[in-house]
Design an enzyme around this catalytic site. Sequence first.
Site, short mmCIF file in Angstrom:
data_model
loop_
_atom_site.label_atom_id
_atom_site.label_comp_id
_atom_site.label_asym_id
_atom_site.label_seq_id
_atom_site.Cartn_x
_atom_site.Cartn_y
_atom_site.Cartn_z
N GLU A 157 70.89 -6.36 49.17
CA GLU A 157 69.85 -7.37 49.41
C GLU A 157 69.74 -8.45 48.33
O GLU A 157 68.66 -8.70 47.80
CB GLU A 157 68.49 -6.67 49.61
CG GLU A 157 68.54 -5.65 50.76
CD GLU A 157 67.23 -4.91 50.98
OE1 GLU A 157 66.33 -5.01 50.13
OE2 GLU A 157 67.12 -4.24 52.02
N ASN A 198 75.57 -5.60 50.81
CA ASN A 198 74.79 -5.18 51.98
C ASN A 198 73.49 -5.99 52.03
O ASN A 198 72.84 -6.17 51.00
CB ASN A 198 74.49 -3.68 51.79
CG ASN A 198 73.93 -2.99 53.01
OD1 ASN A 198 74.46 -3.12 54.10
ND2 ASN A 198 72.85 -2.23 52.81
N HIS A 234 68.29 -3.88 60.80
CA HIS A 234 66.96 -3.35 61.13
C HIS A 234 66.35 -4.32 62.14
O HIS A 234 65.77 -5.34 61.76
CB HIS A 234 66.09 -3.24 59.87
CG HIS A 234 66.59 -2.22 58.90
ND1 HIS A 234 66.57 -0.89 59.19
CD2 HIS A 234 67.16 -2.35 57.69
CE1 HIS A 234 67.09 -0.20 58.17
NE2 HIS A 234 67.45 -1.07 57.24
N GLU A 262 72.69 0.00 58.75
CA GLU A 262 71.35 0.62 58.80
C GLU A 262 70.67 0.36 60.13
O GLU A 262 69.46 0.09 60.19
CB GLU A 262 70.48 0.09 57.64
CG GLU A 262 71.13 0.25 56.28
CD GLU A 262 70.24 -0.19 55.12
OE1 GLU A 262 69.03 -0.37 55.30
OE2 GLU A 262 70.79 -0.36 54.01
N ASP A 264 68.61 0.22 63.24
CA ASP A 264 67.50 0.78 64.01
C ASP A 264 66.87 -0.34 64.82
O ASP A 264 67.04 -1.52 64.50
CB ASP A 264 66.48 1.58 63.18
CG ASP A 264 65.92 0.86 61.97
OD1 ASP A 264 65.92 -0.40 61.95
OD2 ASP A 264 65.48 1.54 61.03
#
Length: 449
Positions: A157, A198, A234, A262, A264
């Site tokens: 990030e 990432n 996300h 990641e 979701d």
Amino acid sequence: MRSLRTGSSLAALVTGAALLFTAPAAHAADSPLRDLAAARGKVIGTAVTGAKLTGTYGDIAGSQFSSLTPGNAMKWGTVEPTQGSFNWTEADQIVAFAQAHNQQVRGHTLVWHNQNPSWLTNGSWTPTQLSGLLQNHISTEVGRYKGKIAAWDVVNEPFNEDGTYRSTLWYDNLGADYIANALTWAHAADPGAKLYINDYNVEGVGAKSTALYNLVKDLKSRGVPIDGVGLQAHLVLGQVPATLQQNIQRFADLGVDVAITELDVRMALPADSAKLAQQAADFKSVVAACAAVTRCAGVTVWGFTDSDSWVPSTFPGYGAATPYDENYAPKPAYFGIAQALGGTTTTPPPPTGACSATYSVTSQWNTGFTGQVTIACSGASLSSWKANWTFGAGQKITQSWNATCAQSGTAVSCANAPYNGSVPDGSSVSFGFNGSWSGSNPVPTVTLG
Ligand code: XIL
């Protein structure tokens, strides 16, 4: 009035203490996801919590996925809570589990602005000291797991939404080169691991992903070891970026791998069948976008069960973001993933009639009795309810609790109390009553309505 959020048929007929319970059809695809993925040259991973890797959770993590990412176990704050004193317990456990199940491990994460130990964030360091601490951290952690980690999320990030560098301990004190240095140190500690940067909100083409693109291009031109970019993904229900595959492709064309790291897909709670169907489509389209690009290594979901997801605590009011429900039943999203990987098992039909009522006589004496009705939901939920039945032998309700009951002739109708109308998926509520009887006290059939 009742309101059933999923399904349409409400007939729920129960006699005595016998439980007639309609569970939703929930059969996993014939082939585990990891086999489907392997057949397409892809990895399918999940974030995991080490302590949970037993029982059903462990069975699913080990059988369905070919890669594990420690959700928190490898973060700096976890591994070095006190300076110089290390705790590798959970990270070691996850790595051992992965090896025992022939799985890759995705190391996560070495340089981040969150979940750092307080001794680090509260200390006052010169840039030289801070750089030394970071190098030491990376060398120690990457070195410990040398040869055991397929890919590291080295830097996590680093960007703001507008593509500028995020102001962090690292950027503010070391400048943008903390990224190149971190990659270089990680490569020295384990030359075999793939090294990634990432970030989130970099799934589609936009200012932030373009900043990442330009950084990777620059790093490559300078010979800095950068192997891939992680797109966290996300996502919000129905908002898979239209440019996802195009974005993956442009990174691939730059000469780096891409991983969805990641994934979701969160939805406003409560879940219902329409939302779960949309979620299945969203998971499917993300996995399909990866499957379509050779250099996309694979997809990791950020927790495979709704009982182990960061979403409800991080985004209040949202949840149900993973492919399995809280009871480890595969959701439509599971089948969406399977289909994108070439699986043929069709999405199970949305559950119907999955709330039911159980009537039982809990005690009985010469002229009176106590009864109880339990309303349970699985694969559906209620926001209010009424339980109706007809007494067959002249019984009369004399008193009730946890519901408001009215009797007219032989017909009884009990409505929820103000505080127990909600019956979420996977839960139940009960109410009780006293009644009179004579002769016989047969158990009636209860209908929800
Ligand atoms: C999350 C974990 O899942 C939570 O348990 C923890 O409390 C906070 O961090 N982006 C990342 C992950 O890179 O490390 C984060 O994981 C989720 C957002």
